[in-house]
Design a protein around this motif. Structure first.
Motif, PDB file in Angstrom:
ATOM      1  N   PRO A 216      -8.869   7.486 -25.030  1.00  0.00           N
ATOM      2  CA  PRO A 216      -8.070   8.455 -25.801  1.00  0.00           C
ATOM      3  C   PRO A 216      -8.470   9.904 -25.544  1.00  0.00           C
ATOM      4  N   LEU A 217      -9.637  10.122 -24.918  1.00  0.00           N
ATOM      5  CA  LEU A 217     -10.097  11.486 -24.685  1.00  0.00           C
ATOM      6  C   LEU A 217      -9.365  12.171 -23.537  1.00  0.00           C
ATOM      7  N   ALA A 218      -8.750  11.395 -22.651  1.00  0.00           N
ATOM      8  CA  ALA A 218      -8.074  11.985 -21.499  1.00  0.00           C
ATOM      9  C   ALA A 218      -7.013  12.983 -21.957  1.00  0.00           C
ATOM     10  N   GLY A 219      -7.058  14.175 -21.398  1.00  0.00           N
ATOM     11  CA  GLY A 219      -6.100  15.214 -21.761  1.00  0.00           C
ATOM     12  C   GLY A 219      -6.561  16.095 -22.902  1.00  0.00           C
ATOM     13  N   HIS A 220      -7.583  15.673 -23.617  1.00  0.00           N
ATOM     14  CA  HIS A 220      -8.126  16.513 -24.684  1.00  0.00           C
ATOM     15  C   HIS A 220      -9.162  17.475 -24.102  1.00  0.00           C
ATOM     16  N   ARG A 221      -9.675  18.342 -24.922  1.00  0.00           N
ATOM     17  CA  ARG A 221     -10.621  19.356 -24.468  1.00  0.00           C
ATOM     18  C   ARG A 221     -12.006  19.091 -25.061  1.00  0.00           C
TER      19      ARG A 221
ATOM     20  N   ARG B 276     -13.811  20.820 -26.879  1.00  0.00           N
ATOM     21  CA  ARG B 276     -13.936  21.176 -28.304  1.00  0.00           C
ATOM     22  C   ARG B 276     -13.456  20.063 -29.231  1.00  0.00           C
ATOM     23  N   ASP B 277     -12.683  19.111 -28.682  1.00  0.00           N
ATOM     24  CA  ASP B 277     -12.186  18.014 -29.507  1.00  0.00           C
ATOM     25  C   ASP B 277     -13.228  16.916 -29.711  1.00  0.00           C
ATOM     26  N   LEU B 278     -14.331  16.993 -28.968  1.00  0.00           N
ATOM     27  CA  LEU B 278     -15.381  15.983 -29.106  1.00  0.00           C
ATOM     28  C   LEU B 278     -16.145  16.190 -30.409  1.00  0.00           C
ATOM     29  N   THR B 279     -16.308  15.118 -31.153  1.00  0.00           N
ATOM     30  CA  THR B 279     -17.162  15.150 -32.336  1.00  0.00           C
ATOM     31  C   THR B 279     -18.463  14.473 -31.971  1.00  0.00           C
ATOM     32  N   LEU B 280     -19.438  15.266 -31.515  1.00  0.00           N
ATOM     33  CA  LEU B 280     -20.673  14.699 -30.997  1.00  0.00           C
ATOM     34  C   LEU B 280     -21.551  14.161 -32.116  1.00  0.00           C
ATOM     35  N   PRO B 281     -22.273  13.073 -31.837  1.00  0.00           N
ATOM     36  CA  PRO B 281     -23.225  12.553 -32.827  1.00  0.00           C
ATOM     37  C   PRO B 281     -24.338  13.568 -33.093  1.00  0.00           C
ATOM     38  N   ARG B 282     -25.083  13.314 -34.127  1.00  0.00           N
ATOM     39  CA  ARG B 282     -26.239  14.148 -34.458  1.00  0.00           C
ATOM     40  C   ARG B 282     -27.256  14.123 -33.312  1.00  0.00           C
ATOM     41  N   ASP B 283     -27.936  15.247 -33.078  1.00  0.00           N
ATOM     42  CA  ASP B 283     -28.978  15.354 -32.047  1.00  0.00           C
ATOM     43  C   ASP B 283     -28.453  15.015 -30.661  1.00  0.00           C
ATOM     44  N   THR B 284     -27.219  15.415 -30.371  1.00  0.00           N
ATOM     45  CA  THR B 284     -26.596  15.107 -29.081  1.00  0.00           C
ATOM     46  C   THR B 284     -25.949  16.360 -28.509  1.00  0.00           C
TER      47      THR B 284
ATOM     48  N   ASP C  81     -12.463  23.446 -21.753  1.00  0.00           N
ATOM     49  CA  ASP C  81     -12.356  22.613 -20.557  1.00  0.00           C
ATOM     50  C   ASP C  81     -11.691  21.282 -20.888  1.00  0.00           C
ATOM     51  N   PRO C  82     -10.706  20.858 -20.068  1.00  0.00           N
ATOM     52  CA  PRO C  82     -10.061  19.565 -20.308  1.00  0.00           C
ATOM     53  C   PRO C  82     -10.933  18.407 -19.823  1.00  0.00           C
ATOM     54  N   LEU C  83     -10.693  17.250 -20.408  1.00  0.00           N
ATOM     55  CA  LEU C  83     -11.396  16.025 -20.006  1.00  0.00           C
ATOM     56  C   LEU C  83     -10.445  15.158 -19.189  1.00  0.00           C
ATOM     57  N   GLU C  84     -10.976  14.567 -18.095  1.00  0.00           N
ATOM     58  CA  GLU C  84     -10.137  13.790 -17.198  1.00  0.00           C
ATOM     59  C   GLU C  84     -10.735  12.402 -16.965  1.00  0.00           C
ATOM     60  N   ILE C  85      -9.855  11.448 -16.638  1.00  0.00           N
ATOM     61  CA  ILE C  85     -10.315  10.114 -16.254  1.00  0.00           C
ATOM     62  C   ILE C  85     -11.264  10.243 -15.059  1.00  0.00           C
ATOM     63  N   GLY C  86     -12.367   9.527 -15.098  1.00  0.00           N
ATOM     64  CA  GLY C  86     -13.335   9.568 -14.007  1.00  0.00           C
ATOM     65  C   GLY C  86     -14.413  10.616 -14.167  1.00  0.00           C
ATOM     66  N   ASP C  87     -14.306  11.479 -15.187  1.00  0.00           N
ATOM     67  CA  ASP C  87     -15.364  12.459 -15.433  1.00  0.00           C
ATOM     68  C   ASP C  87     -16.677  11.736 -15.731  1.00  0.00           C
ATOM     69  N   GLU C  88     -17.745  12.144 -15.056  1.00  0.00           N
ATOM     70  CA  GLU C  88     -19.082  11.649 -15.379  1.00  0.00           C
ATOM     71  C   GLU C  88     -19.709  12.649 -16.340  1.00  0.00           C
ATOM     72  N   MET C  89     -19.905  12.225 -17.567  1.00  0.00           N
ATOM     73  CA  MET C  89     -20.390  13.116 -18.612  1.00  0.00           C
ATOM     74  C   MET C  89     -21.868  12.855 -18.852  1.00  0.00           C
TER      75      MET C  89
ATOM     76  N   ALA D  45     -19.048   4.822 -28.664  1.00  0.00           N
ATOM     77  CA  ALA D  45     -17.943   4.834 -29.630  1.00  0.00           C
ATOM     78  C   ALA D  45     -17.116   6.105 -29.496  1.00  0.00           C
ATOM     79  N   LEU D  46     -17.784   7.222 -29.189  1.00  0.00           N
ATOM     80  CA  LEU D  46     -17.096   8.499 -29.020  1.00  0.00           C
ATOM     81  C   LEU D  46     -16.078   8.430 -27.879  1.00  0.00           C
ATOM     82  N   ILE D  47     -16.431   7.705 -26.814  1.00  0.00           N
ATOM     83  CA  ILE D  47     -15.559   7.620 -25.643  1.00  0.00           C
ATOM     84  C   ILE D  47     -14.397   6.675 -25.882  1.00  0.00           C
ATOM     85  N   HIS D  48     -14.684   5.542 -26.528  1.00  0.00           N
ATOM     86  CA  HIS D  48     -13.663   4.499 -26.654  1.00  0.00           C
ATOM     87  C   HIS D  48     -12.801   4.639 -27.923  1.00  0.00           C
TER      88      HIS D  48
END
Length: 223
Positions: free
Chosen positions: A159-164, A166-174, A192-200, A214-217
């Motif tokens: 679901p992250l594909a196409g989002h930016r 800033r849309d990530l809600t990162l866990p604590r201490d991450t 910055d946009p997020l794309e399929i295949g990005d190595e984060m 869980a954040l990714i899926h």
């Protein structure tokens, strides 16, 4: 940056070459006459000395170094070098090579080690990273388990594909520290946009690793 490397074998010399190419000042400490070959890396300062001897370290001026790397093929030697340079000479940063994975638990702050690098673990992580898409892969442990460097490749259908970013809600201490995309290294900015295949690449605590998956899926808060 001034870096001292204890052990001028194949590993120590490889590290020295990389650091010299990066413009750093390198001192190689080697006690074996067989490995003491200044002509092989003329850009480094070579010292024929036993890095486990306090008097030898004093003579080298090890306290002037910003970083010490214990890179010998003997875990006992690497631990002693780490302990002496950290406790006796207050070197700011000490990294140590772990040869036997069973000894990895010893390479902690108690022995003066800031960063422990286990070659078998890193190779295994690289294999995992090459075949794992959508799964979290631990690449390195930092500060004796207080934080880990982990990688997650965005899979098809996320679901992250196409989002930016800033849309990530990162866990604590991450923290998201880099994105690898088509041979480029991207320092992530909020737009910055997020794309399929990005190595984060994330730095996170061990307790929060599972939340990155869980954040990714199933990211919270996305429309």
């Amino acid at each position: 940056m001034r870096v001292a490397i204890a052990g001028a074998g194949a590993v120590g010399q490889s590290i020295a070459r990389e650091l010299l190419e990066g413009g750093h000042e390198v001192m190689l400490l080697e006690r074996s006459t067989e490995n003491f070959r200044p002509g092989s890396i003329p850009g480094a300062q070579w010292v024929h000395a036993d890095a486990c001897e306090l008097s030898s370290l004093e003579e080298t001026g090890i306290e002037t170094c910003d970083v010490v790397i214990a890179a010998t093929g003997d875990d006992k030697v690497n631990l002693v070098v780490s302990l002496l340079t950290k406790t006796e000479f207050a070197v700011r940063r000490v990294a140590a090579r772990v040869n036997d994975p069973q000894n990895e638990w010893l390479f902690t702050e108690a022995w003066g080690v800031d960063v422990a690098v286990s070659t078998p673990r890193m190779l295994a992580a690289m294999v995992e990273e090459a075949v794992s898409i959508g799964d979290i892969v631990r690449l390195m442990t930092l500060r004796q388990g207080q934080a880990n460097l982990v990688e997650m490749t965005l899979p098809e259908g996320t679901p992250l594909a196409g989002h930016r970013v800033r849309d990530l809600t990162l866990p604590r201490d991450t923290a998201l520290v880099a994105i690898l995309r088509k041979g480029r290294v991207i320092v992530p900015q909020s737009d910055d946009p997020l794309e399929i295949g990005d190595e984060m690449l994330f730095i996170t605590s061990e307790e929060e690793e599972h939340r990155i998956s869980a954040l990714i899926h199933d990211p919270p808060g996305l429309d």
